[in-house]
Design a protein around this motif. Structure first.
Motif, PDB file in Angstrom:
ATOM      1  N   LEU A  16       0.762  -1.259   0.087  1.00  0.00           N
ATOM      2  CA  LEU A  16      -0.172   0.006   0.062  1.00  0.00           C
ATOM      3  C   LEU A  16       0.834   1.308   0.049  1.00  0.00           C
ATOM      4  O   LEU A  16       0.910   2.264  -0.709  1.00  0.00           O
ATOM      5  N   SER A  19       3.702   1.430  -3.320  1.00  0.00           N
ATOM      6  CA  SER A  19       2.956   1.873  -4.354  1.00  0.00           C
ATOM      7  C   SER A  19       2.334   3.222  -4.357  1.00  0.00           C
ATOM      8  O   SER A  19       2.323   4.248  -5.212  1.00  0.00           O
ATOM      9  N   MET A  20       1.873   3.744  -3.022  1.00  0.00           N
ATOM     10  CA  MET A  20       1.639   5.099  -3.108  1.00  0.00           C
ATOM     11  C   MET A  20       2.732   5.974  -3.005  1.00  0.00           C
ATOM     12  O   MET A  20       2.358   7.209  -3.439  1.00  0.00           O
ATOM     13  N   ALA A  59       0.934  -1.557  -9.705  1.00  0.00           N
ATOM     14  CA  ALA A  59       0.767  -0.081  -9.837  1.00  0.00           C
ATOM     15  C   ALA A  59       0.666   0.452 -10.958  1.00  0.00           C
ATOM     16  O   ALA A  59      -0.194   1.609 -11.378  1.00  0.00           O
ATOM     17  N   LYS A 188       3.244  13.507  -8.140  1.00  0.00           N
ATOM     18  CA  LYS A 188       2.239  12.487  -8.598  1.00  0.00           C
ATOM     19  C   LYS A 188       2.660  11.796  -9.841  1.00  0.00           C
ATOM     20  O   LYS A 188       2.982  10.532  -9.893  1.00  0.00           O
ATOM     21  N   GLY A 234      -3.026   1.310  -3.275  1.00  0.00           N
ATOM     22  CA  GLY A 234      -2.076   2.297  -3.163  1.00  0.00           C
ATOM     23  C   GLY A 234      -1.982   3.446  -4.186  1.00  0.00           C
ATOM     24  O   GLY A 234      -2.267   4.530  -3.766  1.00  0.00           O
ATOM     25  N   PRO A 235      -2.001   3.140  -5.482  1.00  0.00           N
ATOM     26  CA  PRO A 235      -2.227   4.296  -6.524  1.00  0.00           C
ATOM     27  C   PRO A 235      -3.427   5.173  -6.231  1.00  0.00           C
ATOM     28  O   PRO A 235      -3.356   6.295  -6.501  1.00  0.00           O
ATOM     29  N   LEU A 237      -5.090   5.924  -3.514  1.00  0.00           N
ATOM     30  CA  LEU A 237      -4.721   6.738  -2.649  1.00  0.00           C
ATOM     31  C   LEU A 237      -3.848   7.667  -2.910  1.00  0.00           C
ATOM     32  O   LEU A 237      -3.999   8.845  -2.555  1.00  0.00           O
ATOM     33  N   ALA A 238      -2.702   7.594  -3.617  1.00  0.00           N
ATOM     34  CA  ALA A 238      -1.799   8.445  -4.038  1.00  0.00           C
ATOM     35  C   ALA A 238      -2.454   9.582  -4.826  1.00  0.00           C
ATOM     36  O   ALA A 238      -1.891  10.743  -4.842  1.00  0.00           O
ATOM     37  N   SER A 243      -0.141  14.854  -0.356  1.00  0.00           N
ATOM     38  CA  SER A 243       1.403  14.186  -0.397  1.00  0.00           C
ATOM     39  C   SER A 243       2.014  14.512   0.922  1.00  0.00           C
ATOM     40  O   SER A 243       2.856  13.575   1.428  1.00  0.00           O
ATOM     41  N   LEU A 246       0.679  11.848   3.730  1.00  0.00           N
ATOM     42  CA  LEU A 246       1.407  10.722   3.163  1.00  0.00           C
ATOM     43  C   LEU A 246       2.764  10.561   3.781  1.00  0.00           C
ATOM     44  O   LEU A 246       3.292   9.672   4.267  1.00  0.00           O
TER      45      LEU A 246
END
Length: 270
Positions: A16, A19-20, A59, A188, A234-235, A237-238, A243, A246
């Motif tokens: 998670l 990848s985030m 991802a 991102k 994860g992606p 949420l990213a 940022s 996180l």
């Protein structure tokens, strides 16, 4: 059985966050496999490299579909990181495990500091070099940008690849600050592009650890399965969360693991 379940749960968390943030999850998997589950450091690195490949593969199905991955930039820098990964992998199987533990602690502290220093995000610039654009799902705006300091980024990614092969962390922990801080790639897009690169880098070093017999299915299989689950979320949420939030959480996690790994390297029970 409890060990397998524990590895699976930790790997979901690692996938998670890996990848985030574009770091592959190795910064979590390596210390957890050694500290919590008793895996030898080189076995942990080998399992982590497989996890990084899995994180990257999952991802990218999200990031590429959203147009956030700068494929041209990623493949240009990957030439350097792949060379570094081979030399790092060869070095890793020959050196003392305690040196690897100390190196891992130092790397994680450095990464946490870089994330704290990065804070928010860079302002996109139109440089005319490897220009790209993507729609930001968080606010719906179109982000267009170019790349700066390509030569410097290439040289530094050589070192990132070497660290990846040496420590089994995919190199994303260094590629993200390099692309974001030095090359002015929006965060991102940096995370998405790093997720592409870490899989290629890890695959380069994986053959060395496999050939030396360090890839143990007892650790690698549950770790990879958990990573696949976590990396599928994860992606998303990213793309939607801030940022800075996180980064703050991950800085704390990195600092804790760095201290624990350093204690283990000097023989203090944890």
């Amino acid at each position: 059985m409890l060990t397998v379940v524990g590895i699976l749960v930790v790997a979901v968390f690692a996938g998670l966050f890996g990848s985030m943030l574009g770091v592959g999850g190795g910064v979590i998997m390596v210390p957890m496999l050694t500290l919590a589950f008793g895996a030898p450091i080189k076995t942990a690195i080998a399992a982590s490299i497989v996890c990084v490949i899995a994180t990257s593969s999952v991802a990218q199905t999200v990031f590429v579909r959203r147009g956030m991955t700068n494929v041209r930039l990623g493949m240009s820098l990957e030439m350097a990181t792949s060379i570094g990964a081979v030399t790092g992998g060869i070095t890793a199987v020959l050196v003392d495990p305690r040196l690897l533990q100390i190196a891992f602690a130092a790397v994680t502290i450095y990464v946490a500091w870089q994330m704290r220093r990065r804070g928010g995000d860079v302002a996109p610039e139109q440089t005319g070099l490897l220009a790209a654009a993507y729609q930001d799902p968080a606010d719906g705006r179109l982000v267009t940008y170019g790349v700066k300091r390509m030569k410097l980024g290439f040289v530094l990614c050589l070192g990132a690849g070497n660290i990846s092969g040496l420590l089994g962390i995919g190199g994303g922990a260094f590629k993200v600050p390099i692309m974001n801080l030095l090359m002015s790639v929006p965060l991102k897009a940096t995370v998405a592009t790093s997720n592409l690169m870490i899989g290629v880098t890890a695959a380069t070093g994986a053959a060395i650890f496999y050939g030396r017999g360090y890839l143990d299915p007892y650790y690698a299989v549950p770790a990879t399965l958990g990573i696949l689950v976590g990396a599928s979320f994860g992606p998303h949420l990213a793309m939607r969360l801030r940022s800075s939030t996180l980064a703050l959480v991950f800085e704390i996690v990195l600092a804790v693991f760095a201290v624990l790994m350093a204690l283990k390297a000097v023989g203090v029970g944890v």
